[in-house]
Design an enzyme around this catalytic site. Structure first.
Site, short mmCIF file in Angstrom:
data_model
loop_
_atom_site.label_atom_id
_atom_site.label_comp_id
_atom_site.label_asym_id
_atom_site.label_seq_id
_atom_site.Cartn_x
_atom_site.Cartn_y
_atom_site.Cartn_z
N HIS A 200 0.96 -1.08 0.01
CA HIS A 200 0.23 0.08 -0.02
C HIS A 200 1.01 0.97 0.05
O HIS A 200 0.47 2.28 -0.80
CB HIS A 200 -0.88 0.00 1.04
CG HIS A 200 -2.05 -0.73 0.92
ND1 HIS A 200 -2.21 -2.12 0.75
CD2 HIS A 200 -3.37 -0.33 1.10
CE1 HIS A 200 -3.21 -2.49 0.73
NE2 HIS A 200 -4.39 -1.51 1.07
N HIS A 252 1.19 -3.82 9.17
CA HIS A 252 2.64 -3.53 8.90
C HIS A 252 3.16 -2.72 9.90
O HIS A 252 2.59 -2.15 10.67
CB HIS A 252 2.97 -2.72 7.58
CG HIS A 252 2.47 -3.31 6.29
ND1 HIS A 252 3.28 -4.37 5.63
CD2 HIS A 252 1.44 -3.46 5.53
CE1 HIS A 252 2.57 -4.82 4.67
NE2 HIS A 252 1.56 -4.01 4.44
#
EC number: 3.1.3.-
Length: 311
Positions: A200, A252
């Protein structure tokens, strides 16, 4: 009269990059155009091939172990995402392509700039080059990301929650645990091994930074000096928020997001400055001295030219 005919021939040749063969043989020019387009599509396909293979095959990421006391992988798994893959892809690509369509329309039809492409329509040629460069960078960025994910196999912050290992069968006193079995769903476990680096973050930074640089090159209106910086700031903040949301979603680690930002920015800069012609100096096509008609020269210039020829 002979000089005038020669001048017309030179001008006609210059329309196709000085190649009389393309002017006299449209069929040959068309076949060359098709060949170049096929070559571009092949390069685009090869750039995205690693991404396609990894996403559509059963390639599993590197099986990395863990420490029982590692607090960074003990976060709970959240349901849903702040920005899912579909929204990220749609917004990133749609905004970029709409901006390129508008910018090239303004450049071709308002600024009256021309294109030296073999495609006859200058607007279509401009779109082909700019959209093609953008998509080529997307393919490279995504291939880089997926190669890193499966090669490194870093565990996501919610890995232990997804893996659900049987700690009764694990001796945590040995330190680093490599031999363990996950009781969770296999597809989710494999996805939980793809933390580094953030896709992303890399994709959002690539698309938004590419647009920032595109605006810098194409947005030449001086009426509102703060409008372009405001648009550029908004685009960077969109990418910044996308990356930060991956940390709050427990997808993440912060270092994954920073690495994704760096990779996306690097690819965007390389594509803009080394592949596209956004910041290349515009050159004007000049005719050779022999193409100048003598009846347009003053008598002094004609005498001077004859003197040099005699010497």
């Amino acid at each position: 009269m002979q000089n005038y005919k020669y001048d017309k021939a030179i001008v006609a040749e210059s329309k196709n990059g000085g190649s009389p063969a393309l002017n006299n043989n449209p069929r040959k020019g068309g076949s060359k155009r098709v060949l170049l387009i096929c070559l571009d599509l092949f390069c685009l396909f090869m750039a995205g091939l690693p991404f396609i293979i990894i996403e559509t095959s059963t390639i599993k990421p590197y099986h990395r172990g863990f420490y029982c006391n590692d607090e960074s992988i003990k976060y709970p798994q959240k349901t849903g995402e702040t920005i899912n893959d579909a929204v990220l892809t749609a917004v990133g690509i749609v905004i970029a392509i709409l901006a390129i369509i508008t910018g090239e329309f303004y450049r071709i039809y308002y600024l009256k700039e021309k294109s030296r492409s073999t495609i006859q329509n200058p607007y279509v040629a401009a779109l082909y080059k700019q959209v093609g460069c953008f998509l080529f960078g997307c393919a490279i960025s995504q291939s880089f990301t997926d190669i890193a994910k499966v090669s490194i196999g870093r565990l996501r912050p919610h890995f232990l929650n997804v893996c659900n290992p049987d700690f009764s069968q694990i001796n945590c006193s040995v330190g680093y645990i490599q031999n363990y079995r996950c009781r969770g769903e296999d597809s989710k476990v494999q996805e939980a091994r793809k933390s580094f680096f953030s896709g992303h973050a890399s994709f959002s930074m690539y698309t938004m930074l590419y647009l920032v640089l595109y605006l810098q090159a194409r947005f030449t209106w001086r009426g509102a000096r703060l409008l372009r910086p405001l648009l550029q700031f908004t685009l960077i903040m969109m990418a910044f928020y996308t990356g930060l949301s991956r940390v709050s979603d427990h997808k993440h680690h912060p270092s994954d997001v920073l690495a994704g930002f760096a990779q996306g920015a690097l690819v965007a800069c390389c594509i803009v400055f080394f592949v596209s012609d956004l910041f290349k100096t515009k050159t004007t096509l000049s005719l050779p001295p022999s193409a100048i008609r003598k009846d347009m020269l003053s008598p002094v210039d004609i005498d001077r030219s004859n003197h040099h020829n005699m010497v």
